[in-house]
Design a protein around this motif. Sequence first.
Motif, PDB file in Angstrom:
ATOM      1  N   VAL A 199      76.087  42.706 -29.354  1.00 30.00           N
ATOM      2  CA  VAL A 199      76.224  41.929 -28.017  1.00 30.00           C
ATOM      3  C   VAL A 199      76.475  42.692 -26.760  1.00 30.00           C
ATOM      4  CG1 VAL A 199      76.756  39.927 -27.035  1.00 30.00           C
ATOM      5  CG2 VAL A 199      76.497  39.649 -29.206  1.00 30.00           C
ATOM      6  N   THR A 200      77.409  43.572 -27.011  1.00 28.70           N
ATOM      7  CA  THR A 200      77.814  44.361 -25.850  1.00 28.70           C
ATOM      8  C   THR A 200      76.710  45.380 -25.426  1.00 28.70           C
ATOM      9  OG1 THR A 200      80.173  44.103 -26.612  1.00 28.70           O
ATOM     10  CG2 THR A 200      79.612  46.025 -25.070  1.00 28.70           C
ATOM     11  N   HIS A 201      76.125  45.950 -26.599  1.00 26.81           N
ATOM     12  CA  HIS A 201      75.004  46.994 -26.302  1.00 26.81           C
ATOM     13  C   HIS A 201      73.874  46.126 -25.797  1.00 26.81           C
ATOM     14  CE1 HIS A 201      72.362  50.123 -27.154  1.00 26.81           C
ATOM     15  NE2 HIS A 201      71.539  49.380 -27.615  1.00 26.81           N
ATOM     16  N   PHE A 202      73.718  44.877 -26.210  1.00 29.94           N
ATOM     17  CA  PHE A 202      72.585  44.361 -25.616  1.00 29.94           C
ATOM     18  C   PHE A 202      72.784  43.932 -24.058  1.00 29.94           C
ATOM     19  CE2 PHE A 202      71.316  39.872 -24.172  1.00 29.94           C
ATOM     20  CZ  PHE A 202      70.221  40.018 -24.027  1.00 29.94           C
ATOM     21  N   ASP A 203      74.040  43.436 -23.809  1.00 23.99           N
ATOM     22  CA  ASP A 203      74.392  43.251 -22.481  1.00 23.99           C
ATOM     23  C   ASP A 203      74.337  44.432 -21.602  1.00 23.99           C
ATOM     24  OD1 ASP A 203      74.939  40.372 -22.292  1.00 23.99           O
ATOM     25  OD2 ASP A 203      76.893  40.734 -23.165  1.00 23.99           O
ATOM     26  N   ARG A 204      74.683  45.472 -22.078  1.00 24.05           N
ATOM     27  CA  ARG A 204      74.734  46.844 -21.327  1.00 24.05           C
ATOM     28  C   ARG A 204      73.156  47.363 -21.076  1.00 24.05           C
ATOM     29  NH1 ARG A 204      79.527  48.771 -20.220  1.00 24.05           N
ATOM     30  NH2 ARG A 204      81.486  48.106 -21.447  1.00 24.05           N
ATOM     31  N   HIS A 205      72.320  47.335 -21.936  1.00 25.68           N
ATOM     32  CA  HIS A 205      71.237  47.684 -21.854  1.00 25.68           C
ATOM     33  C   HIS A 205      70.201  46.967 -20.960  1.00 25.68           C
ATOM     34  CE1 HIS A 205      67.187  49.194 -22.853  1.00 25.68           C
ATOM     35  NE2 HIS A 205      66.748  48.115 -23.074  1.00 25.68           N
ATOM     36  N   THR A 251      71.389  45.075 -18.269  1.00 25.82           N
ATOM     37  CA  THR A 251      72.046  45.419 -17.118  1.00 25.82           C
ATOM     38  C   THR A 251      71.446  46.477 -16.509  1.00 25.82           C
ATOM     39  OG1 THR A 251      74.037  44.100 -17.170  1.00 25.82           O
ATOM     40  CG2 THR A 251      73.915  45.796 -15.625  1.00 25.82           C
ATOM     41  N   SER A 252      71.440  47.690 -17.638  1.00 27.83           N
ATOM     42  CA  SER A 252      70.708  48.854 -17.031  1.00 27.83           C
ATOM     43  C   SER A 252      69.370  48.771 -16.738  1.00 27.83           C
ATOM     44  CB  SER A 252      70.861  49.671 -18.158  1.00 27.83           C
ATOM     45  OG  SER A 252      70.121  50.970 -17.793  1.00 27.83           O
ATOM     46  N   VAL A 253      68.629  47.859 -17.245  1.00 26.01           N
ATOM     47  CA  VAL A 253      67.177  47.877 -17.021  1.00 26.01           C
ATOM     48  C   VAL A 253      66.947  47.255 -15.766  1.00 26.01           C
ATOM     49  CG1 VAL A 253      65.002  46.600 -17.752  1.00 26.01           C
ATOM     50  CG2 VAL A 253      66.421  47.741 -19.590  1.00 26.01           C
ATOM     51  N   LEU A 254      67.685  46.327 -15.343  1.00 29.80           N
ATOM     52  CA  LEU A 254      67.635  45.629 -14.211  1.00 29.80           C
ATOM     53  C   LEU A 254      68.097  46.311 -13.223  1.00 29.80           C
ATOM     54  CD1 LEU A 254      68.636  41.985 -14.898  1.00 29.80           C
ATOM     55  CD2 LEU A 254      66.381  42.580 -14.544  1.00 29.80           C
ATOM     56  N   VAL A 255      69.186  46.812 -13.261  1.00 32.38           N
ATOM     57  CA  VAL A 255      69.557  47.749 -12.104  1.00 32.38           C
ATOM     58  C   VAL A 255      68.628  49.002 -11.882  1.00 32.38           C
ATOM     59  CG1 VAL A 255      71.415  49.542 -11.703  1.00 32.38           C
ATOM     60  CG2 VAL A 255      72.239  47.445 -12.610  1.00 32.38           C
ATOM     61  N   ASN A 256      68.005  49.603 -12.821  1.00 28.77           N
ATOM     62  CA  ASN A 256      67.269  50.470 -12.755  1.00 28.77           C
ATOM     63  C   ASN A 256      65.769  50.116 -11.965  1.00 28.77           C
ATOM     64  OD1 ASN A 256      68.738  52.660 -13.577  1.00 28.77           O
ATOM     65  ND2 ASN A 256      68.170  52.174 -15.399  1.00 28.77           N
ATOM     66  N   SER A 257      65.506  48.752 -12.183  1.00 30.66           N
ATOM     67  CA  SER A 257      64.176  48.182 -11.826  1.00 30.66           C
ATOM     68  C   SER A 257      64.424  47.535 -10.457  1.00 30.66           C
ATOM     69  CB  SER A 257      63.961  47.050 -12.707  1.00 30.66           C
ATOM     70  OG  SER A 257      63.623  47.540 -14.086  1.00 30.66           O
ATOM     71  N   ARG A 258      65.594  47.643  -9.625  1.00 35.33           N
ATOM     72  CA  ARG A 258      65.679  47.061  -8.469  1.00 35.33           C
ATOM     73  C   ARG A 258      65.001  47.750  -7.289  1.00 35.33           C
ATOM     74  NH1 ARG A 258      72.608  47.766  -8.369  1.00 35.33           N
ATOM     75  NH2 ARG A 258      72.974  45.597  -9.298  1.00 35.33           N
ATOM     76  N   THR A 259      64.511  46.586  -6.319  1.00 32.11           N
ATOM     77  CA  THR A 259      64.027  46.950  -5.151  1.00 32.11           C
ATOM     78  C   THR A 259      64.605  46.314  -3.868  1.00 32.11           C
ATOM     79  OG1 THR A 259      62.362  45.157  -5.071  1.00 32.11           O
ATOM     80  CG2 THR A 259      61.844  47.093  -6.325  1.00 32.11           C
ATOM     81  N   ALA A 260      64.234  46.797  -2.625  1.00 29.60           N
ATOM     82  CA  ALA A 260      65.110  46.088  -1.518  1.00 29.60           C
ATOM     83  C   ALA A 260      64.403  44.571  -1.339  1.00 29.60           C
ATOM     84  CB  ALA A 260      64.715  46.841  -0.348  1.00 29.60           C
TER      85      ALA A 260
END
Length: 230
Positions: free
Chosen positions: A43-49, A51-60
């Motif tokens: 579950v921890t791995h899923f959460d971190r993954h 979050t990583s995907v969303l953070v890397n997909s951010r736009t202004a």
Amino acid sequence: MPSARLSELRAALPRMAVLAGIWAGLVGCLIASGEIVVHSNAVTHFDRHATSVLVNSRTAALDSAMKAVTWLGSWIALTVMAAVVAGLVLARHLPLLAAAAAALAWAGEAGGVRIGKEVVARDRPPEAIRLVQAHGWSFPSGHAAAAALAITVLAMCVTAVTRHRTLRVLGWLIAGLAIVATAFSRVELGVHWTTDVIASVVFTAVWLTAIAVLLGGRLRPTVRNPPGGI
């Protein structure tokens, strides 16, 4: 205050006592799920993954939109909910019990979230990725729970005061999208893990369902609008 409305409120007290027991069980389940989340590598791995995907997909534009959407889980949404319920009760579109049920729903949601946070004590995502300020523990998400509560109650109010099936369906559709968007915003903004918001929405949804099942028949509108009216 009319004695009939007070009598109806007193008659519902045994059911509220049952709800207190159900709430205790739900809080226990929330804490248990939190312990599983914290101690599960998968579950921890899923959460971190996630979050990583969303953070890397951010736009202004997305960041700005999520900073606005996240307010749906703030005290403002709860205040609007309380004002709408109070207004409908005073206008006799809803029974006095509706106000008591809304207060009970809020107390159960807020209390459950607070207990869950203190017992599970899960750390939030790294401060470096947060786009808004956040305090306290991460699990469960207070914003997601508050949004699920306030928006669902408001959708119920729409259902109570209109006979238009289209408006009812539209109200619930908008409510569902708003709850999902608020939960998503907390992860995109970097202040919660995905399982934090999922647990909050599920906990609040089950709690509200229990209230609806036990008190729903007593929460019907006291004054109905003419056919086709709003």
